[in-house]
Scaffold this active site. Structure first.
Site, PDB file in Angstrom:
ATOM      1  N   SER A  44      10.274 -21.461 -64.980  1.00  0.00           N
ATOM      2  CA  SER A  44       9.199 -21.454 -65.987  1.00  0.00           C
ATOM      3  C   SER A  44       9.657 -22.095 -67.293  1.00  0.00           C
ATOM      4  O   SER A  44       8.923 -22.876 -67.910  1.00  0.00           O
ATOM      5  CB  SER A  44       8.773 -20.010 -66.280  1.00  0.00           C
ATOM      6  OG  SER A  44       8.097 -19.477 -65.187  1.00  0.00           O
TER       7      SER A  44
ATOM      8  N   GLY B 211       2.123 -25.318 -59.269  1.00  0.00           N
ATOM      9  CA  GLY B 211       0.948 -24.837 -60.002  1.00  0.00           C
ATOM     10  C   GLY B 211       1.181 -24.876 -61.507  1.00  0.00           C
ATOM     11  O   GLY B 211       0.277 -25.198 -62.282  1.00  0.00           O
TER      12      GLY B 211
ATOM     13  N   ARG C 227      -5.201 -24.576 -54.005  1.00  0.00           N
ATOM     14  CA  ARG C 227      -5.208 -23.469 -54.985  1.00  0.00           C
ATOM     15  C   ARG C 227      -6.293 -23.660 -56.034  1.00  0.00           C
ATOM     16  O   ARG C 227      -6.525 -24.772 -56.495  1.00  0.00           O
ATOM     17  CB  ARG C 227      -3.805 -23.350 -55.629  1.00  0.00           C
ATOM     18  CG  ARG C 227      -2.772 -22.912 -54.606  1.00  0.00           C
ATOM     19  CD  ARG C 227      -1.376 -22.943 -55.158  1.00  0.00           C
ATOM     20  NE  ARG C 227      -1.145 -21.918 -56.155  1.00  0.00           N
ATOM     21  CZ  ARG C 227      -0.003 -21.771 -56.805  1.00  0.00           C
ATOM     22  NH1 ARG C 227       1.007 -22.582 -56.551  1.00  0.00           N
ATOM     23  NH2 ARG C 227       0.136 -20.817 -57.692  1.00  0.00           N
TER      24      ARG C 227
ATOM     25  N   ASP D 225       6.177 -12.633 -59.027  1.00  0.00           N
ATOM     26  CA  ASP D 225       6.857 -13.517 -58.069  1.00  0.00           C
ATOM     27  C   ASP D 225       7.906 -12.786 -57.234  1.00  0.00           C
ATOM     28  O   ASP D 225       8.378 -13.309 -56.224  1.00  0.00           O
ATOM     29  CB  ASP D 225       7.523 -14.684 -58.816  1.00  0.00           C
ATOM     30  CG  ASP D 225       6.502 -15.636 -59.422  1.00  0.00           C
ATOM     31  OD1 ASP D 225       5.332 -15.609 -58.986  1.00  0.00           O
ATOM     32  OD2 ASP D 225       6.863 -16.394 -60.341  1.00  0.00           O
TER      33      ASP D 225
ATOM     34  N   LYS E 292      -1.036 -17.541 -54.640  1.00  0.00           N
ATOM     35  CA  LYS E 292       0.226 -18.246 -54.936  1.00  0.00           C
ATOM     36  C   LYS E 292       0.413 -19.386 -53.935  1.00  0.00           C
ATOM     37  O   LYS E 292      -0.544 -19.802 -53.303  1.00  0.00           O
ATOM     38  CB  LYS E 292       1.389 -17.244 -54.892  1.00  0.00           C
ATOM     39  CG  LYS E 292       1.272 -16.148 -55.951  1.00  0.00           C
ATOM     40  CD  LYS E 292       1.404 -16.705 -57.345  1.00  0.00           C
ATOM     41  CE  LYS E 292       1.137 -15.650 -58.389  1.00  0.00           C
ATOM     42  NZ  LYS E 292       1.069 -16.193 -59.735  1.00  0.00           N
TER      43      LYS E 292
END
Ligand code: S3P
Length: 430
Positions: free
Chosen positions: A23, A94, A122, A317, A344
């Site tokens: 991230s 994503g 998604r 996650d 996800k």
């Protein structure tokens, strides 16, 4: 590529450095891309394919990125982003697609964001709706990629109450808000990972956060300055080793330089509540994030727990590997309010339940999570589908360490999405 995970007959032992947080790595390129000119370095950038998708995409937006060594980037920011290519490929990521949509909404050109097979399925509705309210022009079929974004310099700030606690949605709106007229306020019921807020503050942006019964962030156009960024180790990658050590008898490991942001450390709190022997050894601040070393020892008295609501965003996650942990805890573990786990890389509720059942786990699917009865001795001797989902592949490998018979995991190479170093590091601890 198939991978076999075999029963680990000795404890996992040793000290390893946990590789770069996915991230924060994404954000170390995406957020400064809004700065008009400047030069900075990123230390400990991820080698995972998702982050490489971000890196390549931003090169196509006119940012110069050079590797100084295998984990250090030198980045030269242009005064203005340009679209060298109209099509911008986000791969499996994503985060790349949703955050970049927020950046592109405020640029003066047209781009088309595309993704691989999984990403193209998604939903992007969660970002298309608020961005459209801000005046963005986005077209797509069924709210999925490809997304055609016709950028504008006329975005307007909004007040957005998000139905989801999602850091991707939050970051997308905040990044668009930095190019909008007026203020943009985003509110979520429970705080999701706040790396974007931390980095915006670190780079000097005007940003206001408020926590009452909900969590809100407000941004507006403001100057940021390019600054070197150090990326911490990924707690979501550390999670596989934490669980592996907790369930493999005689284990005692140290995981170094792990990001300990309180919006990400849910797995540590939950595991401790279950009776896990985990110690945080050394905590410090780096580039607006907390970082530390974690010592994990085999814990043979784990108890079940319930995980719900406000706790979900800080471990979303990690839920597949937490399911593996729960098979080794006495009693019934309930995981609920986690419906978004179905959105996800795969539907991680169905996929986790189906595959862990094949190993002999007592696990039941619920609409918004799963229920696991423990403690079960896992028999293994099965072929598991990773569904080309990196976190499932690694969770199943960890389960295999305590199965009586070998476990074969299909398409294991998908671990490269976030954690290409996984196998080398687990081998070092064996
Ligand atoms: C991420 C946010 C989370 C997480 C994903 C990375 C991010 O997604 O599951 O792996 O970096 O912002 P959501 O925001 O959809 O919950």
């Amino acid at each position: 590529m198939d991978k076999i995970s075999t029963k680990q007959k000795t404890g996992l032992r040793g000290e390893i450095e946990i590789p770069s947080d996915k991230s924060v790595s994404h954000r170390s390129i995406i957020i400064p891309s809004l700065i008009k000119g400047g030069k900075y370095r990123v230390f400990n950038f991820s080698k995972g394919k998702d982050c490489i998708s971000t890196l390549n995409l931003y090169k196509n937006l006119g940012i110069e990125i050079k590797y100084l060594d295998e984990k250090t980037l030198e980045i030269n920011l242009p005064d203005k982003l340009t679209n060298k290519t109209k099509e911008l490929f986000c791969g499996n990521s994503g985060t790349t697609m949703r955050l970049t949509s927020g950046v592109l909404a405020g640029q003066n050109f047209i781009s088309v964001l595309t993704g691989d097979e999984s990403l193209s399925k998604r939903t992007m509705k969660r970002i298309i709706e608020p961005l459209t309210q801000m005046g963005a022009d986005i077209t797509s079929e069924n709210n999925t990629a490809p997304l055609t974004i016709k950028g504008t310099d006329k975005l307007k700030g909004i007040v957005y109450n998000s139905p989801l606690a999602s850091a991707q949605v939050k970051s997308c709106i905040l990044l668009a808000g930095l190019n909008a007229d007026g203020k943009t306020t985003y509110t979520e019921n429970f705080i999701s990972r706040n790396h974007t807020e931390n980095m915006l503050k670190y780079l000097g942006s005007e940003i206001l956060t408020e926590t009452t019964d909900k969590y809100s962030v407000t941004v507006q156009k403001s100057e940021m300055k390019a600054k070197d960024i150090y990326v911490p180790g990924d707690i979501s990658s550390a999670a596989f080793f934490i669980v592996a050590a907790l369930i493999t008898p005689d284990s005692d490991i140290i995981l170094k330089n792990v990001g300990l942001n309180p919006t990400r450390d849910g797995i540590i709190n939950v595991a401790k509540r279950m009776g896990a022997n985990i110690e945080i050894l050394d905590k410090k601040d780096l580039s607006g994030e907390q970082i530390g070393d974690i010592r994990v020892r085999y814990s043979d008295n784990l108890k079940s727990t319930e995980i719900s609501k406000n706790e979900i965003p800080a471990l979303i996650d990690e839920l597949p590997v937490i399911a593996v942990l729960a098979t080794q805890a006495e009693g019934t573990t309930v995981i609920k309010d986690a419906t978004d786990l179905r959105n996800k890389e795969t539907d991680r509720i169905t996929t986790t339940v189906n595959e862990l059942k094949k190993l002999g786990a007592d696990i039941e699917e619920r609409e918004d999570g799963f229920i696991i009865n423990g403690k079960t001795s896992l028999k293994g001797g099965a072929e598991l589908n990773s569904y080309k989902d990196h976190r499932l592949a690694m969770s199943f490998y960890v389960a295999g360490l305590i199965c009586e018979q070998d476990v074969l995991i299909k398409d294991f190479e998908w671990v490269n999405i976030s954690f290409p170093e996984f196998e080398e590091l687990i081998t070092r601890l064996k």
